[in-house]
Design a protein around this motif. Structure first.
Motif, mmCIF file in Angstrom:
data_model
loop_
_atom_site.group_PDB
_atom_site.id
_atom_site.type_symbol
_atom_site.label_atom_id
_atom_site.label_comp_id
_atom_site.label_asym_id
_atom_site.label_seq_id
_atom_site.Cartn_x
_atom_site.Cartn_y
_atom_site.Cartn_z
ATOM 1 N N PHE A 178 0.919 -1.545 -0.122
ATOM 2 C CA PHE A 178 0.379 0.024 -0.439
ATOM 3 C C PHE A 178 1.395 1.113 -0.272
ATOM 4 O O PHE A 178 0.214 2.329 -0.523
ATOM 5 C CB PHE A 178 -0.900 -0.190 1.380
ATOM 6 C CG PHE A 178 -2.071 -1.117 1.099
ATOM 7 C CD1 PHE A 178 -2.855 -0.575 0.456
ATOM 8 C CD2 PHE A 178 -1.791 -1.945 1.760
ATOM 9 C CE1 PHE A 178 -4.339 -2.065 0.682
ATOM 10 C CE2 PHE A 178 -2.621 -3.309 2.077
ATOM 11 C CZ PHE A 178 -4.058 -3.029 0.946
ATOM 12 N N ALA A 179 1.719 0.982 0.416
ATOM 13 C CA ALA A 179 3.088 2.326 0.979
ATOM 14 C C ALA A 179 3.535 2.874 -0.217
ATOM 15 O O ALA A 179 3.898 2.405 -2.025
ATOM 16 C CB ALA A 179 4.489 1.593 0.957
ATOM 17 N N GLY A 180 3.039 3.932 -0.439
ATOM 18 C CA GLY A 180 3.093 4.663 -1.972
ATOM 19 C C GLY A 180 1.789 4.883 -3.126
ATOM 20 O O GLY A 180 2.106 5.925 -3.759
ATOM 21 N N LYS A 181 0.748 4.169 -2.426
ATOM 22 C CA LYS A 181 0.106 3.584 -3.910
ATOM 23 C C LYS A 181 -1.483 4.816 -3.752
ATOM 24 O O LYS A 181 -1.492 5.475 -1.544
ATOM 25 C CB LYS A 181 -0.983 2.315 -4.306
ATOM 26 C CG LYS A 181 0.648 2.146 -4.112
ATOM 27 C CD LYS A 181 -0.574 0.228 -5.055
ATOM 28 C CE LYS A 181 0.710 -0.534 -5.832
ATOM 29 N NZ LYS A 181 1.766 -0.710 -5.126
ATOM 30 N N THR A 182 -2.245 5.303 -3.880
ATOM 31 C CA THR A 182 -3.480 5.995 -3.907
ATOM 32 C C THR A 182 -4.339 4.751 -3.849
ATOM 33 O O THR A 182 -5.180 3.985 -4.629
ATOM 34 C CB THR A 182 -3.504 7.174 -4.822
ATOM 35 O OG1 THR A 182 -2.724 8.058 -5.333
ATOM 36 C CG2 THR A 182 -5.051 7.900 -4.665
ATOM 37 N N VAL A 183 -5.198 4.417 -2.420
ATOM 38 C CA VAL A 183 -5.965 4.226 -1.981
ATOM 39 C C VAL A 183 -8.011 4.965 -1.927
ATOM 40 O O VAL A 183 -7.363 5.684 -0.850
ATOM 41 C CB VAL A 183 -5.674 3.336 -0.753
ATOM 42 C CG1 VAL A 183 -7.306 2.567 0.166
ATOM 43 C CG2 VAL A 183 -4.007 2.376 -0.756
ATOM 44 N N VAL A 184 -8.422 4.685 -2.548
ATOM 45 C CA VAL A 184 -9.638 5.559 -3.049
ATOM 46 C C VAL A 184 -10.839 4.342 -2.325
ATOM 47 O O VAL A 184 -11.038 3.211 -2.427
ATOM 48 C CB VAL A 184 -10.307 5.270 -4.551
ATOM 49 C CG1 VAL A 184 -11.557 5.985 -3.973
ATOM 50 C CG2 VAL A 184 -8.940 5.948 -5.481
ATOM 51 N N VAL A 185 -11.554 5.260 -1.069
ATOM 52 C CA VAL A 185 -12.125 4.319 -0.398
ATOM 53 C C VAL A 185 -12.831 5.006 -0.253
ATOM 54 O O VAL A 185 -13.922 6.252 -0.012
ATOM 55 C CB VAL A 185 -11.486 5.040 1.401
ATOM 56 C CG1 VAL A 185 -12.246 4.133 2.574
ATOM 57 C CG2 VAL A 185 -10.770 4.383 1.412
ATOM 58 N N ALA A 186 -14.467 3.386 -0.945
ATOM 59 C CA ALA A 186 -15.669 4.977 -0.908
ATOM 60 C C ALA A 186 -16.894 4.115 0.858
ATOM 61 O O ALA A 186 -16.758 3.319 0.666
ATOM 62 C CB ALA A 186 -16.141 3.899 -2.087
#
Length: 425
Positions: free
Chosen positions: A210-218
């Motif tokens: 997950f590090a450095g990534k964009t996580v989209v939480v709906a």
């Protein structure tokens, strides 16, 4: 007639041993249910009751199921999701003299509902549900049973939404406790359980960081808050999408970027839906997504990611890793969907569900609510009921005792002050 799970597995002895091992590990870390089990075994509060359950049949649920059986009930159980059952645990439960398990992993819709019918065939006097399917089916197909049903408990957000809609339409004909809405469930299971379990299963299924990534939480309800918090803790950039202005503002004030899903679609590397609603990610968003994005759903039903539209758009799709289906679009982009769009923390091939300690709290609330329905049936009419606060506190106190944590108590003067309106400047 649907047979119990034991008759449907190749080596029931081996499955039973494996399931018991999983359950034994869970029991070691579930002091609330262990305490209640001892109390229930001595007092037999459910003597003569028949408990019908539709739950995620895995080790933690099995500990709850056995606790209810040890309280004197006959228990019949099946799954509440076609991909969340652990067959070995189901077989181990089925070996209990007072439990019949029909749950099996990977069944089609017809077999799923046949198993639910088998549970209903035991003519339950109490229902324990996760998602509302059991309650809904009793009302639709077996209304003659309702008169003999004392009441029931609902575990999850989606199920409570369905029950409240039924109640508003005057269609809910027996009392249901909204276990999901009590503090001991929402503040721990929904936040920490969903957050940790969803992300750990995404990580293990994909072997990606997950590090450095964009996580989209709906969705920024309790579950979404947990996912966002845990993703940020793993050094991801978190984007939240919302339809409620207050929750959107809360997410903004917590430091997350807030965007409409159509805009977030172009930025995200990993998407996690937590809304309990349908069509959260659709054709419009698929068109904007980057090559190689990962889509996961943490809501109860598989409707949040519109896979029919994605399938229509794709030239082909294939399983590229156990639990990962890659859809190839005409322009060459790949969109990876985990666990067939079902709730990732329980339906992925390696899923173990929420952490044991968290589910001990939630299932402790379930157990005391079942006891409450039997002991005080006249206190609750048809409809959705909040869990009495004293029951929720009872479970919290057992947990604190198990953790060796002492807290303060109000003095008599403090009690008087808090209960009075005549203290001023």
């Amino acid at each position: 007639m649907t047979e119990s799970i034991t008759a449907r597995v190749e080596d029931p002895d081996a499955a039973r041993e494996s399931g018991r091992q999983k359950m034994a590990w869970a029991r070691q870390h579930m002091p609330i249910l262990e305490s209640l089990r001892e109390e229930f075994r001595d007092e037999q509060p459910l003597d003569g009751e028949v408990v019908g359950m539709a739950m995620h049949v895995e080790a933690k649920t099995a500990v709850l199921t056995e606790t209810l059986a040890e309280a004197g009930a006959e228990v019949a159980i099946t799954g509440c999701n076609p991909l969340s059952t652990h067959d070995d645990v189901s077989v181990a439960l089925d070996a209990h003299d007072s439990i019949t398990s029909y749950a099996e992993r990977g069944v089609d819709d017809e077999a799923y509902y046949e198993a639910m019918e088998a549970v209903i065939g035991h003519e339950p006097t109490i229902t324990v549900d996760d998602g509302g399917d059991l309650v809904f089916r009793i009302h639709e197909e077996h209304p003659h049973l309702i008169e003999s049903i004392v009441g029931g408990c609902e575990e999850t957000t989606t199920g409570v939404h369905r029950l409240r809609a039924m109640a508003e339409d005057g269609a809910l004909d027996y009392p249901m406790f909204a276990v999901n809405d009590t503090p001991m469930k929402r503040l721990f299971d929904n936040v920490h359980g969903t957050g940790e379990a969803s992300l750990s299963n995404i990580s293990m299924t994909t072997n990606l960081s997950f590090a450095g990534k964009t996580v989209v939480v709906a969705g920024y309800g309790y579950c979404g808050r947990g996912v966002a918090k845990k993703a940020a803790g793993q050094n991801a950039h978190v984007v939240v999408t919302e339809v409620d202005p207050r929750r959107a503002l809360e997410a903004h004030m917590e430091g997350y970027e807030v965007l409409p899903m159509t805009e977030a679609a172009a930025e995200g590397d990993i998407f996690v839906t937590t809304t309990g609603n349908r069509d959260v990610i659709t054709r419009e968003e698929f068109q904007e997504m980057q090559d190689g994005v990962v889509l996961a759903n943490a809501g109860h039903f598989d409707v949040e990611i519109n896979l029919d539209q994605l399938d229509d758009m794709a030239d082909s799709h294939e399983e590229v890793r156990d639990g990962v289906e890659a859809y190839q679009l005409p322009d060459g982009r790949h969109i990876n969907v985990l666990a067939e769009g079902r709730l990732v923390n329980l339906a992925s091939p390696i899923a173990l569900g929420h952490p044991v300690e968290v589910m001990d709290q939630s299932f402790g609330v379930q157990a005391v609510c079942v006891r409450e329905l039997v002991e005080n049936p006249d206190d609750y009419g048809a409809g959705v009921h909040e869990v009495p606060d004293d029951l929720d506190r009872e479970v919290a106190e057992v947990k604190l005792d198990a953790e060796g944590i002492d807290i303060d108590a109000l003095s008599a003067d403090q009690e008087e002050y808090m209960g009075s309106w005549d203290h001023g400047t």
